[in-house]
Scaffold this motif. Structure first.
Motif, PDB file in Angstrom:
ATOM      1  N   ILE A  70     -11.304 -88.911  15.641  1.00  0.00           N
ATOM      2  CA  ILE A  70     -10.779 -89.553  14.433  1.00  0.00           C
ATOM      3  C   ILE A  70     -10.049 -88.486  13.636  1.00  0.00           C
ATOM      4  N   VAL A  71      -8.733 -88.633  13.566  1.00  0.00           N
ATOM      5  CA  VAL A  71      -7.930 -87.607  12.903  1.00  0.00           C
ATOM      6  C   VAL A  71      -7.620 -87.962  11.451  1.00  0.00           C
ATOM      7  N   GLU A  72      -7.822 -89.238  11.090  1.00  0.00           N
ATOM      8  CA  GLU A  72      -7.661 -89.672   9.702  1.00  0.00           C
ATOM      9  C   GLU A  72      -8.486 -90.925   9.494  1.00  0.00           C
ATOM     10  N   ALA A  73      -8.944 -91.136   8.274  1.00  0.00           N
ATOM     11  CA  ALA A  73      -9.630 -92.373   7.920  1.00  0.00           C
ATOM     12  C   ALA A  73      -9.375 -92.664   6.446  1.00  0.00           C
ATOM     13  N   PHE A  74      -9.126 -93.931   6.166  1.00  0.00           N
ATOM     14  CA  PHE A  74      -8.814 -94.361   4.808  1.00  0.00           C
ATOM     15  C   PHE A  74      -9.627 -95.584   4.449  1.00  0.00           C
ATOM     16  N   SER A  75     -10.107 -95.667   3.200  1.00  0.00           N
ATOM     17  CA  SER A  75     -10.635 -96.919   2.666  1.00  0.00           C
ATOM     18  C   SER A  75      -9.429 -97.805   2.400  1.00  0.00           C
ATOM     19  N   ILE A  76      -9.536 -99.091   2.752  1.00  0.00           N
ATOM     20  CA  ILE A  76      -8.387 -99.987   2.600  1.00  0.00           C
ATOM     21  C   ILE A  76      -8.814-101.321   2.019  1.00  0.00           C
ATOM     22  N   THR A  77      -7.829-102.091   1.589  1.00  0.00           N
ATOM     23  CA  THR A  77      -8.033-103.489   1.236  1.00  0.00           C
ATOM     24  C   THR A  77      -7.563-104.315   2.427  1.00  0.00           C
ATOM     25  N   GLY A  78      -7.870-105.586   2.419  1.00  0.00           N
ATOM     26  CA  GLY A  78      -7.406-106.459   3.500  1.00  0.00           C
ATOM     27  C   GLY A  78      -8.420-106.548   4.614  1.00  0.00           C
ATOM     28  N   GLY A  79      -7.909-106.632   5.854  1.00  0.00           N
ATOM     29  CA  GLY A  79      -8.767-106.836   7.018  1.00  0.00           C
ATOM     30  C   GLY A  79      -9.537-105.596   7.413  1.00  0.00           C
ATOM     31  N   GLY A  80     -10.741-105.492   6.959  1.00  0.00           N
ATOM     32  CA  GLY A  80     -11.570-104.333   7.260  1.00  0.00           C
ATOM     33  C   GLY A  80     -11.761-103.477   6.026  1.00  0.00           C
ATOM     34  N   ASP A  81     -12.650-102.530   6.129  1.00  0.00           N
ATOM     35  CA  ASP A  81     -12.949-101.655   4.996  1.00  0.00           C
ATOM     36  C   ASP A  81     -12.355-100.266   5.166  1.00  0.00           C
ATOM     37  N   LEU A  82     -12.240 -99.845   6.428  1.00  0.00           N
ATOM     38  CA  LEU A  82     -11.709 -98.521   6.734  1.00  0.00           C
ATOM     39  C   LEU A  82     -10.636 -98.651   7.808  1.00  0.00           C
ATOM     40  N   LEU A  83      -9.631 -97.830   7.721  1.00  0.00           N
ATOM     41  CA  LEU A  83      -8.617 -97.747   8.769  1.00  0.00           C
ATOM     42  C   LEU A  83      -8.644 -96.320   9.287  1.00  0.00           C
ATOM     43  N   THR A  84      -8.871 -96.190  10.593  1.00  0.00           N
ATOM     44  CA  THR A  84      -8.926 -94.863  11.190  1.00  0.00           C
ATOM     45  C   THR A  84      -7.765 -94.678  12.156  1.00  0.00           C
ATOM     46  N   ARG A  85      -7.321 -93.464  12.251  1.00  0.00           N
ATOM     47  CA  ARG A  85      -6.322 -93.071  13.256  1.00  0.00           C
ATOM     48  C   ARG A  85      -7.090 -92.287  14.308  1.00  0.00           C
ATOM     49  N   VAL A  86      -7.081 -92.797  15.532  1.00  0.00           N
ATOM     50  CA  VAL A  86      -7.893 -92.247  16.608  1.00  0.00           C
ATOM     51  C   VAL A  86      -6.991 -91.785  17.740  1.00  0.00           C
ATOM     52  N   VAL A  87      -7.286 -90.616  18.306  1.00  0.00           N
ATOM     53  CA  VAL A  87      -6.562 -90.141  19.481  1.00  0.00           C
ATOM     54  C   VAL A  87      -7.540 -90.069  20.653  1.00  0.00           C
ATOM     55  N   ALA A  88      -6.997 -90.267  21.857  1.00  0.00           N
ATOM     56  CA  ALA A  88      -7.853 -90.268  23.041  1.00  0.00           C
ATOM     57  C   ALA A  88      -7.075 -89.764  24.252  1.00  0.00           C
ATOM     58  N   ARG A  89      -7.832 -89.361  25.271  1.00  0.00           N
ATOM     59  CA  ARG A  89      -7.222 -88.872  26.511  1.00  0.00           C
ATOM     60  C   ARG A  89      -6.573 -89.995  27.302  1.00  0.00           C
ATOM     61  N   ASP A  90      -7.232 -91.162  27.315  1.00  0.00           N
ATOM     62  CA  ASP A  90      -6.746 -92.319  28.067  1.00  0.00           C
ATOM     63  C   ASP A  90      -7.467 -93.555  27.534  1.00  0.00           C
ATOM     64  N   ALA A  91      -7.186 -94.709  28.133  1.00  0.00           N
ATOM     65  CA  ALA A  91      -7.780 -95.960  27.644  1.00  0.00           C
ATOM     66  C   ALA A  91      -9.298 -95.943  27.751  1.00  0.00           C
ATOM     67  N   GLY A  92      -9.835 -95.383  28.820  1.00  0.00           N
ATOM     68  CA  GLY A  92     -11.287 -95.319  28.968  1.00  0.00           C
ATOM     69  C   GLY A  92     -11.933 -94.465  27.898  1.00  0.00           C
ATOM     70  N   HIS A  93     -11.302 -93.347  27.597  1.00  0.00           N
ATOM     71  CA  HIS A  93     -11.823 -92.478  26.541  1.00  0.00           C
ATOM     72  C   HIS A  93     -11.749 -93.182  25.189  1.00  0.00           C
ATOM     73  N   LEU A  94     -10.676 -93.923  24.949  1.00  0.00           N
ATOM     74  CA  LEU A  94     -10.564 -94.685  23.700  1.00  0.00           C
ATOM     75  C   LEU A  94     -11.700 -95.690  23.596  1.00  0.00           C
ATOM     76  N   GLU A  95     -12.005 -96.365  24.694  1.00  0.00           N
ATOM     77  CA  GLU A  95     -13.112 -97.312  24.677  1.00  0.00           C
ATOM     78  C   GLU A  95     -14.428 -96.613  24.341  1.00  0.00           C
ATOM     79  N   ASP A  96     -14.632 -95.415  24.897  1.00  0.00           N
ATOM     80  CA  ASP A  96     -15.845 -94.650  24.591  1.00  0.00           C
ATOM     81  C   ASP A  96     -15.938 -94.328  23.105  1.00  0.00           C
ATOM     82  N   VAL A  97     -14.815 -93.931  22.514  1.00  0.00           N
ATOM     83  CA  VAL A  97     -14.799 -93.608  21.083  1.00  0.00           C
ATOM     84  C   VAL A  97     -15.117 -94.859  20.265  1.00  0.00           C
ATOM     85  N   ILE A  98     -14.510 -95.981  20.630  1.00  0.00           N
ATOM     86  CA  ILE A  98     -14.761 -97.231  19.903  1.00  0.00           C
ATOM     87  C   ILE A  98     -16.225 -97.636  20.028  1.00  0.00           C
ATOM     88  N   GLN A  99     -16.801 -97.499  21.215  1.00  0.00           N
ATOM     89  CA  GLN A  99     -18.220 -97.822  21.400  1.00  0.00           C
ATOM     90  C   GLN A  99     -19.097 -96.932  20.519  1.00  0.00           C
TER      91      GLN A  99
END
Length: 138
Positions: A70-99
């Motif tokens: 997670i390289v950035e995270a912001f409190s937001i209004t609208g859909g959700g409470d936080l918006l994060t900017r996430v980087v990953a090696r590949d789709a599988g790694h992204l899924e691991d981070v989300i889990q």
């Protein structure tokens, strides 16, 4: 500083004083190299919206800070409470981070959007120029 002074046609001390003032005023918040996550082996960029149990925003925010992808995270209004900017090696790694995010205490659900291509790189110079034109001599 010498090169800036030469380009601007002012004394080196003047440039240093202006930069010091901009840092004190919070206009300049950081200096140093800008790193590329892709060059560090993390070419996948996603924006993950995180919905948080009411009253747990601070603790979830603190927990997000412990996730290196997670390289950035912001409190937001609208859909959700936080918006994060996430980087990953590949789709599988992204899924691991989300889990990992889903398992954090206080996280209700996430929603992920994967960036396909950067259309406008992070920039502030056009804003600085626009502000300068508005506040310039009349």
């Amino acid at each position: 500083m010498r090169e800036y002074a030469r380009i601007l046609g002012v004394a080196r001390g003047t440039v240093q004083a202006r930069i010091d003032s901009l840092e004190r005023d919070g206009v300049i918040t950081a200096t140093g190299p800008v790193l590329s996550p892709a060059a560090l082996g993390h070419p996948v960029l996603a924006f993950v919206h995180v919905e948080v149990t009411q009253g747990h925003l601070d603790e979830v925010g603190d927990a997000l800070a412990a996730v290196p992808e997670i390289v950035e995270a912001f409190s937001i209004t609208g859909g959700g409470d936080l918006l994060t900017r996430v980087v990953a090696r590949d789709a599988g790694h992204l899924e691991d981070v989300i889990q990992r995010l889903i398992q954090l205490p206080g996280v209700v659900r996430t929603r992920t959007e994967i960036a396909l291509r950067e259309r406008v790189a992070h920039r502030l110079l056009p804003l600085v120029e626009a502000v300068g034109r508005r506040s310039g001599p009349s």
